[in-house]
Design a protein around this motif. Structure first.
Motif: not given
Lengths: 222, 69
Positions: A150, A154, A190, A194-195, A197, A199, A209, A214-215, A218
């Motif tokens: 992930t 990212a 992944s 991410l979706e 979360s 992000a 984005i 956050y990205l 990560l």
């Protein structure tokens, strides 16, 4: 884009050089165009040409004996490739393939090296470029060794979004997997994570984005 | 205009896996064993067709952007 002193001086190799010192340089270059999927140079080739991306995006990758790709980078306008084959005695270390309509400027080793001998600023720029390429490879080793998938995905998203209009390339999940050294299914999971979360937002053919910070965390960029 | 998945007929081996996994019913096989997008507005860009396509004939590439503008 024609091969002119002004255009060549945008490439890292020739940055900062006085235009007069580059006067004879355009004649040493040839321009080539490629369509999507065409190989520009193949791993193991004896080509001793140095290539510069004038327009389009070029995939730089290695292929395993089983046919799996590991994408090293996506070369965009201004980037060079095949540098190791020019400055060392070995064959080409990777394959370069056009991702779409692409314009490439080519200069042969036999033309470039004599030019560099007379232009030490260009030789210094070449060292800087090679050092940057080594740094990129070390970062890739670090990413593949120490980051989870992930985090790697990212980073790919951040780099792609930051490429700007000239270097824009729409990424498939296959390409993301080949960059992150994982399977396509894992990339899909992944992206979903991410979706979930918050992000990113998957907006059909767009990945938006939403939370860059956050990205960044990560991806290990902050 | 609705953006469609990329389809390369020269790579397609006509296996039909993409049609069988398409939850949206957007894809169909033609009589000559190629794929056609019959309901373009129904395609949700889930990428399932790309996932099962062994030959890389179908692709759902993403544009990555920072904002929602």
């Amino acid at each position: 884009m024609a091969i002119t002193v002004e255009n060549l001086s945008k490439f890292r190799y020739f940055k900062g050089a006085e235009p007069g010192r580059l006067a004879g340089l355009p004649q040493l270059f040839t321009e080539r165009t490629y369509q999507k999927g065409q190989a520009i140079v193949s791993e193991g080739d004896a080509s001793q040409n140095l290539y510069f991306v004038g327009a389009g995006v070029v995939k730089i990758f290695k292929m395993s004996p089983e046919g799996k790709e590991q994408i090293i980078k996506l070369a965009r306008p201004g980037d060079s490739f095949n540098d190791p084959a020019v400055f060392s005695s070995g064959p080409g270390p990777y394959t370069a393939q056009a991702m779409g309509a692409t314009t490439i400027y080519v200069i042969g080793k036999s033309d470039l090296l004599p030019f560099m001998e007379k232009n030490w600023l260009v030789a210094g720029n070449a060292l800087e470029e090679l050092a940057e390429q080594e740094r990129l490879l070390l970062t890739l080793v670090e990413d593949l060794s120490f980051k989870n998938v992930t985090g790697r995905v990212a980073k790919i998203l951040l780099q792609n979004a930051a490429a700007g209009p000239e270097g824009v390339h729409r990424l498939t999940q296959y390409e993301m997997a080949a960059m992150a050294r994982t399977a396509r299914e894992v990339v899909g999971r992944s992206l979903k994570a991410l979706e979930d979360s918050g992000a990113i937002k998957l907006d059909r053919h767009r990945i938006v984005i939403v939370n860059k910070e956050y990205l960044d965390r990560l991806a290990g960029l902050s | 205009m609705t953006l469609l998945p990329l389809y390369d007929v020269t790579r397609c081996d006509g296996c039909g896996l993409c049609v069988s996994v398409c939850k949206c019913g957007a894809l169909a096989m033609t009589e000559d064993h190629t794929v056609t997008i019959v309901q373009m507005d129904d395609c949700g860009w889930c990428g399932d067709c790309e996932l099962v396509c062994e030959t890389g004939a179908l692709q759902c590439p993403f544009e990555v952007v920072f904002t929602d503008d």
